[in-house]
Design an enzyme around this catalytic site. Structure first.
Site, PDB file in Angstrom:
ATOM      1  N   ASP A 171     -20.524 -11.134 -39.082  1.00  0.00           N
ATOM      2  CA  ASP A 171     -19.376 -10.431 -38.943  1.00  0.00           C
ATOM      3  C   ASP A 171     -19.298 -10.582 -37.469  1.00  0.00           C
ATOM      4  OD1 ASP A 171     -17.138  -9.039 -39.420  1.00  0.00           O
ATOM      5  OD2 ASP A 171     -18.391  -6.926 -39.048  1.00  0.00           O
TER       6      ASP A 171
ATOM      7  N   GLU B 292      -3.830  -3.313 -26.467  1.00  0.00           N
ATOM      8  CA  GLU B 292      -2.720  -2.758 -25.864  1.00  0.00           C
ATOM      9  C   GLU B 292      -3.094  -1.085 -25.564  1.00  0.00           C
ATOM     10  OE1 GLU B 292       0.619  -2.148 -28.584  1.00  0.00           O
ATOM     11  OE2 GLU B 292       1.545  -4.010 -27.655  1.00  0.00           O
TER      12      GLU B 292
ATOM     13  N   THR C 296     -15.011 -13.301 -40.101  1.00  0.00           N
ATOM     14  CA  THR C 296     -14.681 -12.166 -39.702  1.00  0.00           C
ATOM     15  C   THR C 296     -13.166 -11.854 -40.218  1.00  0.00           C
ATOM     16  OG1 THR C 296     -13.751 -10.732 -37.612  1.00  0.00           O
ATOM     17  CG2 THR C 296     -13.696 -13.296 -37.531  1.00  0.00           C
ATOM     18  N   GLY C 297     -12.720 -10.681 -40.656  1.00  0.00           N
ATOM     19  CA  GLY C 297     -11.577 -10.362 -40.746  1.00  0.00           C
ATOM     20  C   GLY C 297     -10.448 -10.480 -39.561  1.00  0.00           C
ATOM     21  N   ASP C 298     -10.791 -10.525 -38.416  1.00  0.00           N
ATOM     22  CA  ASP C 298     -10.209 -10.278 -37.232  1.00  0.00           C
ATOM     23  C   ASP C 298      -9.170 -11.505 -37.000  1.00  0.00           C
ATOM     24  OD1 ASP C 298      -9.066  -9.166 -35.056  1.00  0.00           O
ATOM     25  OD2 ASP C 298     -11.259  -8.553 -34.433  1.00  0.00           O
TER      26      ASP C 298
ATOM     27  N   ARG D  97      -9.779 -13.936 -40.388  1.00  0.00           N
ATOM     28  CA  ARG D  97      -8.673 -13.510 -41.465  1.00  0.00           C
ATOM     29  C   ARG D  97      -9.430 -13.629 -42.740  1.00  0.00           C
ATOM     30  NH1 ARG D  97      -6.663  -9.669 -39.684  1.00  0.00           N
ATOM     31  NH2 ARG D  97      -5.491  -9.573 -41.185  1.00  0.00           N
TER      32      ARG D  97
ATOM     33  N   ASP E 278     -22.036  -4.791 -40.498  1.00  0.00           N
ATOM     34  CA  ASP E 278     -21.954  -3.629 -40.128  1.00  0.00           C
ATOM     35  C   ASP E 278     -21.242  -2.762 -41.053  1.00  0.00           C
ATOM     36  OD1 ASP E 278     -19.743  -4.251 -38.681  1.00  0.00           O
ATOM     37  OD2 ASP E 278     -19.855  -2.383 -37.435  1.00  0.00           O
TER      38      ASP E 278
ATOM     39  N   ASP F 290     -18.568  -6.120 -45.169  1.00  0.00           N
ATOM     40  CA  ASP F 290     -19.627  -7.199 -44.952  1.00  0.00           C
ATOM     41  C   ASP F 290     -20.742  -7.162 -46.275  1.00  0.00           C
ATOM     42  OD1 ASP F 290     -18.819  -7.989 -42.555  1.00  0.00           O
ATOM     43  OD2 ASP F 290     -19.475  -6.210 -41.539  1.00  0.00           O
TER      44      ASP F 290
END
Length: 1216
Positions: free
Chosen positions: A395, A494, A673-675, A796, A822, A826
């Site tokens: 992850d 941001e 990763t889901g990012d 994603r 973590d 996951d």
């Protein structure tokens, strides 16, 4: 609770149909309640299910069959108790271990299921346990509560029924997301009477694992309202900055999307254990072959010779013929030769793994002091598998990164700020003085005072730069009851930028739907917000059009460098553009996330014309998004460049070095990763997974199967074309290239490794494309492409997709996999991989609870694999090879002896020797070796990662090694039997006593066997400690002590039938022939092994042996240095343990690493007036909300507190 829930009839659900507050109607569908179960066993099925799983081990079935045979007196010459006790002991130890592991899961389930929630019953809010919540219930959530189940949001305390949620446990992202209830249900507010009378019916999709998609309708009164994912709160989310909300339970317990994405618990087995099961079949076949030979031989002997002894040695009644005697002899030899696979092998394996696991727990170099987290083993069954890993699936958020964003550097009007060294190369030693700013936070760290001086001197460029940062964003401000300013940032970047502007004197104070207030160097300035041009993954920029108090209209824009540069004014300062681009290159080489800033002054007439076009596009019924994009393009051009920012997405300590070293160990690392794609790619470069040395980084992004397949095919075509080109070039190159693996630690010593020059590639694929890539017709093609790439990043992706990627590699590459993460998102891949590692991070403990090993930081994975994993594999390989050798040598003596006793299955040893051979005499030396042995120390195991390769290739224990052990055991057994037999077949002792009796020969064979196998254990030992000496030489001593005791007169007088060898040892050990025979046998068995190993070490040394020579030379030098100069030695020793990995920085940068949202931000909510910072029914100026303190890294809130300065890694960002 149902006692036998598995007898329930399972009905396939086609549509979820429910009515709020109607338990009778909802009960008809037998929907799952909110109780979850991650454990494998229950009190009523533990024994049966655990035994069923244990008997998947072929060897356990084998021993049970042998146990049954030993209870048949006609064929058994051994006491069945000697087999019964070990098999019961092994099953019990394994069952206890499994029970303890499952008890932990039960305890975790119990903790979650017994959380308290508030549920609406009979017009009143009552407390209820999570496990008792059902579909159709209406529940109340409060700020910082975990979402109980998958619920439809009905109303909230926020204006326009908004709620803010954090989804870290679902997708790993810590930035806030917004959900909004339907206006119709939102009107119920917190009126319990209205909520109790709410009878809305919901028809929606069935339970599934799609986190970002929901389809359904709410039917209430005469109207139908469409429902989508923006109105749903999923289990696993956390409510943030929202006083309360009410929701209708749609899915509960196992039906929630979180649990649907959680893979099933499976019983993991190591590759060695699977190989052992196969070898047991080979050994059993070998045993059958020996038993058949002895059965045939016995029948022949009985018919030709045995009949002559019928007078004084008649056959038993049940053995009426030679054929029947042979049949019984077959089973007798099955029993007597069963020690080729001793039950003590599996007892020893369990305890060895436990010992190795304890050393993992005790390793101080894997202790994370900041959080007081040691490395923890959560299962003892997988240690040696740690030394065979080929693929690591990691992850990103919280595993590779710290979830901490920091404003690091910037460039303004061609001037670079933020370096820690001045122009003369002197380091800045103190932080900048921000005392001029009453809002400055104490924890903010910035060392370049030139920027502060420019702001103090009212540098126009710097002021405009930070003015843009403080205005151009969608961050939402709020003030707590004690006056602290809190920011709600959708993007962690941001949050970091707005906080930085605030620290330098441009404080974002408040906003309404059409104004924004900035405190500029202590003076409050209100700007009128005319338009917000929100960003998304396509635009890669956002703009805000504001009007200052003087009436001047300005467009402020920030975005990726590529899109900003395309939209700059043609007459822009070229020198500034070039310098800024150079600064961006430098920032990117440092792994920073860059962002360009630009502005444009607008006259009122031009703006009004554009506003009309914007309003028209915004109200269009068709192609609204495309028309808006065209309008945005029209105004976002001819801008003036202000500069660029550089934000650091802080990696965990040691991540790049760890990844670089694991790559040298031929371990492929895939990031799942889901990012967002930009964020993941930037981290890939920061971690040195992606480098500029790569010939290409393929981006697979498609919206159909055909499009994805075309991109995969194009990438593979490019790789194959490059390979053909390289091959053609190499045909004309007669030189063989060698790469010397040399480092400063090696003191000039080099190890040559043949290498060919090949191009390197990277692969990035998003979750939508992965749906098609994992389809049956395309998955192997995708896997082939991924295997050709050095680095693979999947972004994603959903938790279930992570598990599918792991399964794809696991099943088709036949490689050992490890997954590390973590968060709860996951868990599925941790369970799917051969080994799961949980990081005790910021996203809860579900990953740790589902893992096999738990670590405090990602960097400890290097030591877990290269040190403990490699040691465990080498040790277990030695253990298995030695164990088979010594037991074949021991057991086959029975077989050779059979040819001298009519193949009647008479034992060649004393029964007590047979019992104690594997328990007391030979178990402890190899047991200690398998726990403590080190062929190389831990420092060298890390410095030379190629030492890890034999484990991946399974070189140290495989079928070939097994047959070598078998062959050596056969040769040793021949020497052990025939040399003592030949020496003692005739003759007498010096005192005239006969030496040719069975007892004496058995005594000689036993003694020779113990000495030979003990010396063999000594030869296999690489790392000598007092413990090794004690157990290896002590086992020989124990043999003599026990032998004299078993042959003593006292025990014989107590139980004559059990100790028939009375006096044999006292007599045999007085014969010089015994000691001469012992010396001859030892020399014949041991000297060839020593000679062969010496020849191989000299002529064909392994890589490990070469490194061992380097280690020995270094130790000699250290010893000399210690004698000559103790102080100099201490300095060199300190230098030796410093980090040796030099990570090469990139010479060019990728596309901007700024983390743009994959969806629209808060802009639409702000400009529509639907987002307000005051709650309903709350007078202006009042606020009783709970304060939030969080880091800049995308936490839901950033608040000012008077706290001492924390470490750089975990410092807090104060906002007041």
């Amino acid at each position: 609770m149902d006692i036998l829930p598995f007898f329930k009839k399972i009905v396939k659900e086609h549509q979820r149909d429910l009515v709020a507050n109607d338990s009778v109607y909802n009960a008809k569908f037998n929907y799952a309640i909110n109780e979850i179960k991650t454990s494998r066993y229950t009190w009523y099925n533990f024994i049966v299910l655990n035994l069923f799983e244990q008997f998947h081990r072929v060897v356990n079935i084998y021993f049970v069959v042998l146990l049954i045979l030993q209870y048949i007196p006609q064929i058994s010459s051994l006491n069945p108790t000697t087999t019964l006790i070990p098999i019961v002991f092994v099953l019990a130890i394994t069952a206890i271990k499994d029970a303890v592991d499952d008890f932990r899961r039960h305890r975790s389930d119990h903790s979650v299921n017994n959380r308290i929630s508030h549920i609406l019953r009979n017009g009143q809010l009552v407390e209820e346990k999570w496990m008792n919540i059902k579909v159709g219930d209406i529940i109340k959530l409060e700020n910082n509560n975990h979402v109980t189940a998958d619920i439809l949001l009905l109303s909230s305390s926020e204006e326009h029924n908004l709620v803010y949620i954090e989804t870290a446990e679902l997708d790993g992202e810590t930035n806030l997301k917004v959900r909004q209830a339907l206006p119709n249900t939102g009107d119920m507010n917190d009126d319990l009477r209205k909520l109790s009378n709410f009878k809305g019916a919901v028809k929606c999709e069935t339970p599934n694992n799609h986190l970002h998609k929901f389809t359904g309708n709410l039917y209430w009164g005469e109207e139908a309202f469409p429902l989508d994912n923006e109105k749903i709160l999923l289990r696993g989310c956390t409510l943030r900055n929202t006083e309360w909300c009410f929701g209708l339970v749609l899915f509960a317990g196992p039906d929630t999307k979180l649990m649907q994405n959680t893979g099933k618990s499976i019983m993991k087995k190591t590759s060695m254990e699977k190989l052992m099961n196969k070898l047991v079949w080979l050994i059993f076949a070998f045993l059958l072959l020996l038993a058949i030979i002895t059965a045939i031989g016995n029948s022949i002997w009985e018919s030709s010779t045995g009949e002559s002894f019928q007078v004084y040695l008649p056959w038993e009644g049940f053995a009426s013929s030679a054929a029947m005697s042979g049949f019984l002899s077959f089973w007798s030899y099955i029993i007597i030769l069963n020690t080729v696979v001793p039950i003590s092998l599996y007892v020893s394996v369990e305890f060895i793994r436990l010992g190795q696991s304890l050393f993992i727990n005790w390793d101080q170099k894997m202790y994370y002091e900041k959080k007081d987290l040691p490395a923890v083993y959560r299962t003892t069954a997988l240690n040696e598998e740690l030394g065979q890993i080929e693929y690591v699936f990691s992850d990103k958020t919280g595993t590779l990164t710290q979830n901490v964003m920091e404003f690091n550097k910037c460039t303004v009007a061609g001037k670079r700020y933020g370096d820690v060294f001045d122009e003369d190369g002197n380091a800045y030693t103190s932080k900048v003085d921000l005392s001029y700013n009453m809002y400055a936070q104490e924890g903010f760290q910035f060392y370049d005072s030139r920027l502060v001086n420019a702001i103090k001197n009212h540098d126009e460029n710097c002021e405009e730069f930070f003015r843009l940062i403080s205005i151009c964003h969608t961050v939402m401000p709020d003030e707590t009851s004690d006056g602290n300013l809190v920011y709600q940032a959708q993007s962690p970047d941001e949050g970091a930028l707005v906080a930085a502007a605030r620290n330098f004197g441009f404080v974002f104070k408040s906003r309404t739907f059409d104004t924004i207030t900035i405190v500029e160097m202590g003076e409050a300035v209100e700007y009128k917000v005319l338009a917000i041009l929100d960003f998304d993954n396509v635009r890669k920029r956002m703009s805000v059009i504001v009007q200052d108090p003087k009436g001047k209209i300005t467009l402020y824009c920030k975005g990726a460098d590529t899109v900003i540069y395309e939209r700059l004014d043609a007459h822009s300062d070229e020198d500034m553009k070039k310098i800024t681009e150079e600064h961006l290159e430098a920032f990117a080489c440092d792994g920073l996330r860059t962002l360009c800033l630009a502005k444009k002054h607008l006259d009122e007439d031009a703006y009004n014309v554009w506003k009309e076009a914007h309003d028209e596009a915004n109200t269009a019924l068709e192609d609204r998004d495309d028309r808006l994009s065209a309008v945005y393009e029209e105004i976002e051009r001819d801008m003036i460049l202000l500069g660029a920012t550089a934000v650091e997405d802080k990696l965990q300590d040691g991540v790049p070095e760890t990844i670089a070293n694991l790559a040298k160990a031929n371990i492929k690392i895939w990031v799942l990763t889901g990012d967002k794609q930009e964020t993941a790619v930037n981290i890939g470069y920061s971690c040195n997974m992606l480098t500029d040395e790569m010939k290409n980084v393929f981006i697979i992004s498609g919206f159909s199967s055909e499009e994805v397949e075309a991109k995969i095919s194009a990438a593979m075509h490019e790789i194959h074309a490059s390979e053909r080109s390289n091959f053609s070039t190499n045909l004309h190159d007669d030189d063989v290239q060698f790469i010397n693996h040399t480092s400063s630690e090696e003191n000039g010593q080099s190890v040559s490794i043949l290498s060919g020059s090949t191009d390197q590639y990277g692969l990035v694929i998003n979750g939508q494309s992965l749906v098609y890539a994992l389809a049956n017709d395309l998955e192997l093609k995708f896997l082939e492409l991924a295997s050709l790439c050095k680095a693979v990043i999947c972004c994603r992706v959903t938790p279930l997709q992570k598990a599918k990627v792991v399964q794809l590699v696991k099943c088709n590459k036949k490689a050992v996999t490890l997954a590390i993460g973590d968060g709860a998102n996951d868990v599925s891949m941790i369970k799917a991989a051969h080994i799961g590692v949980g990081i005790s991070g910021e996203e809860g403990t579900q990953a740790v609870l589902s893992s096999d090993f738990a670590l405090g930081q990602f960097r400890f994975l290097e030591r877990l694999l290269l040190v403990h994993g490699r040691w465990s594999y080498v040790r277990m390989s030695k253990f298995f090879g030695y164990f088979f050798y010594k037991n074949f040598a021991f057991t086959l003596v029975h077989f050779w002896y059979g040819f001298f006793n009519g193949l009647t299955a008479q034992s060649a040893y004393d029964d007590w020797f047979v019992t104690l051979y594997n328990i007391a005499y030979t178990s402890t030396p190899i047991f200690v070796l398998a726990i403590l042995d080190q062929d190389l120390d831990d420092d060298f195991s890390v410095r030379f990662p190629k030492l890890y390769l034999p484990g991946q290739k399974n070189e140290l224990f495989n079928v070939k090694i097994f047959f070598v052990s078998l062959f050596r055991g056969i040769l040793t057994s021949l020497v052990l039997f025939f040399i003592p037999y030949g020496a003692f077949s005739t003759g007498m002792a010096s005192n005239g006593m006969d030496m040719t009796d069975y007892h004496t020969v058995s005594m000689v064979i036993s003694t020779c066997l113990i000495i030979v196998v003990s010396l063999q254990a000594a030869l296999d030992t690489s790392f000598w400690t007092p413990i090794n000496h004690f157990f290896i030489w002590g086992s020989i001593g124990i043999y003599f002590v026990f032998t004299f005791a078993m042959h003593s007169d006292g025990l014989f007088q107590l139980v004559p039938s059990q100790f028939p060898f009375v006096g044999v040892s006292r007599n045999a050990f007085t014969h010089a022939a015994l000691w001469l025979t012992l010396l001859l046998v030892v020399m014949i068995c041991i000297l060839p092994v020593v000679a062969i190993r010496f020849a191989y070490a000299v002529c064909w040394p392994t890589y490990a042996q070469k490194i061992l020579q380097i280690q020995l030379r270094e130790r000699k030098k250290e010893k000399k240095m210690r004698i000559k100069s103790p102080d100099n030695f201490a300095n060199n020793l300190k230098q030796r343990f410093q980090t040796k990995f030099k990570i090469k920085r990139r010479t060019s940068r990728p596309k901007s690493g700024y983390a743009f949202s994959h969806q629209h931000g808060f802009g639409d909510l702000i400009t529509s007036g639907r987002m307000s910072m005051r709650r309903k029914n709350q007078p202006p100026g009042s606020d009783n909300r709970t304060s939030e303190i969080a880091t800049v890294s995308g936490s839901p809130a950033i608040e000012s507190t008077d706290q001492p300065v924390m470490t750089e890694t975990y410092k807090k960002i104060n906002i007041d």
